[in-house]
Scaffold this motif. Structure first.
Motif, mmCIF file in Angstrom:
data_model
loop_
_atom_site.group_PDB
_atom_site.id
_atom_site.type_symbol
_atom_site.label_atom_id
_atom_site.label_comp_id
_atom_site.label_asym_id
_atom_site.label_seq_id
_atom_site.Cartn_x
_atom_site.Cartn_y
_atom_site.Cartn_z
ATOM 1 N N ASN A 21 0.774 -1.707 0.041
ATOM 2 C CA ASN A 21 -0.181 -0.400 0.044
ATOM 3 C C ASN A 21 0.769 1.180 0.198
ATOM 4 N N SER A 22 2.022 1.270 0.786
ATOM 5 C CA SER A 22 2.992 2.314 0.704
ATOM 6 C C SER A 22 3.330 2.536 -0.801
ATOM 7 N N VAL A 23 3.955 1.886 -1.503
ATOM 8 C CA VAL A 23 4.167 1.781 -2.935
ATOM 9 C C VAL A 23 3.815 2.979 -3.637
ATOM 10 N N PRO A 24 2.535 2.704 -4.171
ATOM 11 C CA PRO A 24 1.194 3.132 -4.714
ATOM 12 C C PRO A 24 1.337 4.873 -3.876
ATOM 13 N N SER A 25 1.129 5.071 -2.858
ATOM 14 C CA SER A 25 1.429 6.300 -1.930
ATOM 15 C C SER A 25 2.861 7.252 -2.457
ATOM 16 N N PHE A 26 3.912 6.742 -2.079
ATOM 17 C CA PHE A 26 4.898 7.499 -2.514
ATOM 18 C C PHE A 26 4.936 7.553 -4.170
ATOM 19 N N TYR A 27 4.330 7.202 -5.169
ATOM 20 C CA TYR A 27 4.170 7.641 -6.091
ATOM 21 C C TYR A 27 3.408 8.779 -6.641
ATOM 22 N N LEU A 28 2.604 8.913 -5.381
ATOM 23 C CA LEU A 28 1.209 10.324 -5.713
ATOM 24 C C LEU A 28 2.248 10.940 -5.445
ATOM 25 N N LEU A 30 5.010 11.849 -5.078
ATOM 26 C CA LEU A 30 6.149 12.000 -5.841
ATOM 27 C C LEU A 30 5.664 13.034 -6.853
ATOM 28 N N ILE A 31 4.329 12.495 -7.447
ATOM 29 C CA ILE A 31 3.663 12.898 -9.136
ATOM 30 C C ILE A 31 3.363 14.306 -8.610
ATOM 31 N N VAL A 32 1.872 14.217 -7.071
ATOM 32 C CA VAL A 32 1.627 15.792 -7.083
ATOM 33 C C VAL A 32 3.390 17.008 -6.919
ATOM 34 N N ILE A 33 3.861 15.804 -6.025
ATOM 35 C CA ILE A 33 5.450 17.048 -5.846
ATOM 36 C C ILE A 33 5.781 17.715 -7.100
ATOM 37 N N LEU A 34 5.805 16.961 -7.710
ATOM 38 C CA LEU A 34 6.554 17.845 -9.521
ATOM 39 C C LEU A 34 5.828 18.057 -10.626
ATOM 40 N N THR A 35 3.619 18.079 -10.343
ATOM 41 C CA THR A 35 2.764 19.039 -10.896
ATOM 42 C C THR A 35 2.987 20.052 -10.276
ATOM 43 N N THR A 36 2.853 20.512 -8.829
ATOM 44 C CA THR A 36 2.715 21.607 -8.277
ATOM 45 C C THR A 36 4.176 22.473 -8.697
ATOM 46 N N SER A 37 5.364 21.525 -8.702
ATOM 47 C CA SER A 37 6.703 22.586 -9.123
ATOM 48 C C SER A 37 6.703 23.108 -10.238
ATOM 49 N N LEU A 38 6.220 22.286 -11.028
ATOM 50 C CA LEU A 38 5.802 22.593 -12.614
ATOM 51 C C LEU A 38 5.448 23.746 -12.975
ATOM 52 N N LEU A 39 3.618 23.741 -12.083
ATOM 53 C CA LEU A 39 3.033 24.808 -12.460
ATOM 54 C C LEU A 39 3.538 25.658 -11.515
ATOM 55 N N ILE A 40 4.399 25.822 -10.703
ATOM 56 C CA ILE A 40 4.688 27.190 -10.210
ATOM 57 C C ILE A 40 6.212 27.539 -11.264
ATOM 58 N N LYS A 41 6.481 26.843 -11.045
ATOM 59 C CA LYS A 41 7.620 27.488 -12.836
ATOM 60 C C LYS A 41 6.819 28.028 -13.677
ATOM 61 N N THR A 42 5.794 28.392 -14.426
ATOM 62 C CA THR A 42 5.360 28.925 -15.411
ATOM 63 C C THR A 42 4.544 29.477 -15.122
ATOM 64 N N PHE A 43 4.282 30.031 -13.795
ATOM 65 C CA PHE A 43 4.062 31.184 -12.980
ATOM 66 C C PHE A 43 5.131 32.364 -12.985
ATOM 67 N N GLN A 44 6.526 31.610 -13.008
ATOM 68 C CA GLN A 44 7.426 32.806 -12.828
ATOM 69 C C GLN A 44 7.806 33.856 -14.196
ATOM 70 N N THR A 45 8.046 34.937 -13.353
ATOM 71 C CA THR A 45 9.070 35.630 -15.174
ATOM 72 C C THR A 45 9.569 35.847 -15.361
ATOM 73 N N ILE A 46 9.584 35.922 -17.166
ATOM 74 C CA ILE A 46 10.672 35.624 -18.018
ATOM 75 C C ILE A 46 10.937 36.799 -18.399
ATOM 76 N N ASP A 47 12.300 37.304 -19.459
ATOM 77 C CA ASP A 47 12.352 38.526 -19.657
ATOM 78 C C ASP A 47 13.806 38.047 -20.891
ATOM 79 N N THR A 48 14.047 39.177 -21.857
ATOM 80 C CA THR A 48 14.567 38.504 -22.881
ATOM 81 C C THR A 48 16.022 37.803 -23.068
ATOM 82 N N SER A 49 15.974 37.267 -21.019
ATOM 83 C CA SER A 49 17.329 37.034 -21.517
ATOM 84 C C SER A 49 16.617 34.916 -22.028
#
Length: 255
Positions: A21-28, A30-49
């Motif tokens: 039971n602990s194996v699926p929970s670990f991957y779940l 991990l997916i939540v952490i990665l998804t959240t990190s990617l979502l936060i990154k899309t809200f970052q600001t870009i400039d010409t560089s």
């Protein structure tokens, strides 16, 4: 004695189930952490560089900003890529452009495919006269945005007009595939088209010929050249008038 009466066997079964039971929970998690990190990154600001430009050295990052609605700094997720593609495609007269938001490496990837000039071109748009080039598809390329703009071209298009883009393309393709002796295409403000070439001299196509008529006129030009190729009359030709397909006219120069 069955397994339920054996305390040790029962304990091993519980531990094994907990591990499963602990194996699926670990991957779940991990997916939540990665998804959240990617979502936060899309809200970052870009400039010409953070602009990654590829496919040409003819445009700078500053050109992209000047000639489109892109304003930086801006959050990556809010950049309207399709709108900017349409703006730059038209402004720069590009063959293709792709704008992609990307996270690794972080930024805006802009891939540009330019058009290859094959002829000089002049046009008048909104009472403004401008010089540039035309590609084989008849697209007008502004002088400042042309790739290899310093090269010399044998053909000149006077009075380039978007309404005649397909006709221009058919003429250019015909001469490149055949005798390749075209010198100029002249289009008046009223839509009267005439050609200048080395063998037939002046060829009149007439007032606003459509694509079907242009194709027939070009076939007549090809047949005339094949028939008159070794004939002395070619040296004295002044005007070939193909306005009336049923009755082409040839005028010979008289010294």
């Amino acid at each position: 004695m069955d397994g339920s009466a054996n305390g040790k066997s029962t304990l091993r079964l519980v531990i094994k189930n907990q591990t499963k039971n602990s194996v699926p929970s670990f991957y779940l998690l991990l997916i939540v952490i990665l998804t959240t990190s990617l979502l936060i990154k899309t809200f970052q600001t870009i400039d010409t560089s953070n602009i990654i430009l590829s496919g040409t050295n003819n445009f700078s990052k500053q050109d992209i900003l000047i000639h489109s609605s892109l304003q930086l700094p801006e959050r990556l997720i809010f950049i309207k890529t399709k709108l900017i593609e349409r703006e730059l495609l038209e402004k720069f007269s590009l063959r293709n452009i792709s704008i992609v938001r990307q996270l690794f490496p972080f930024g805006l990837k802009i891939s540009i495919e330019t058009r290859k000039p094959v002829a000089y071109a002049e046009r008048k748009k909104d009472e403004i006269f401008s010089k540039g080039y035309s590609d084989i598809e008849g697209y007008f390329i502004p002088l400042e945005f042309a790739e290899n703009g310093k090269e010399k071209y044998a053909i000149k298009i006077i009075g380039w007009d978007k309404d005649f883009q397909n006709q221009i393309s058919k003429i250019l393709k015909f001469y490149y595939q055949n005798h390749n002796d075209l010198e100029s295409i002249k289009i008046s403000q009223e839509g009267f088209i005439e050609l200048r070439e080395k063998k037939l001299n002046k060829v009149i196509l007439g007032h606003r010929p459509d694509e079907i008529k242009i194709k027939k006129q070009l076939n007549i030009i090809k047949e005339m050249k094949n028939q008159l190729d070794d004939n002395e009359i070619l040296k004295n030709l002044d005007v070939v008038n193909l306005t009336d397909l049923a009755s082409p006219e040839i005028k010979v120069f008289k010294p």
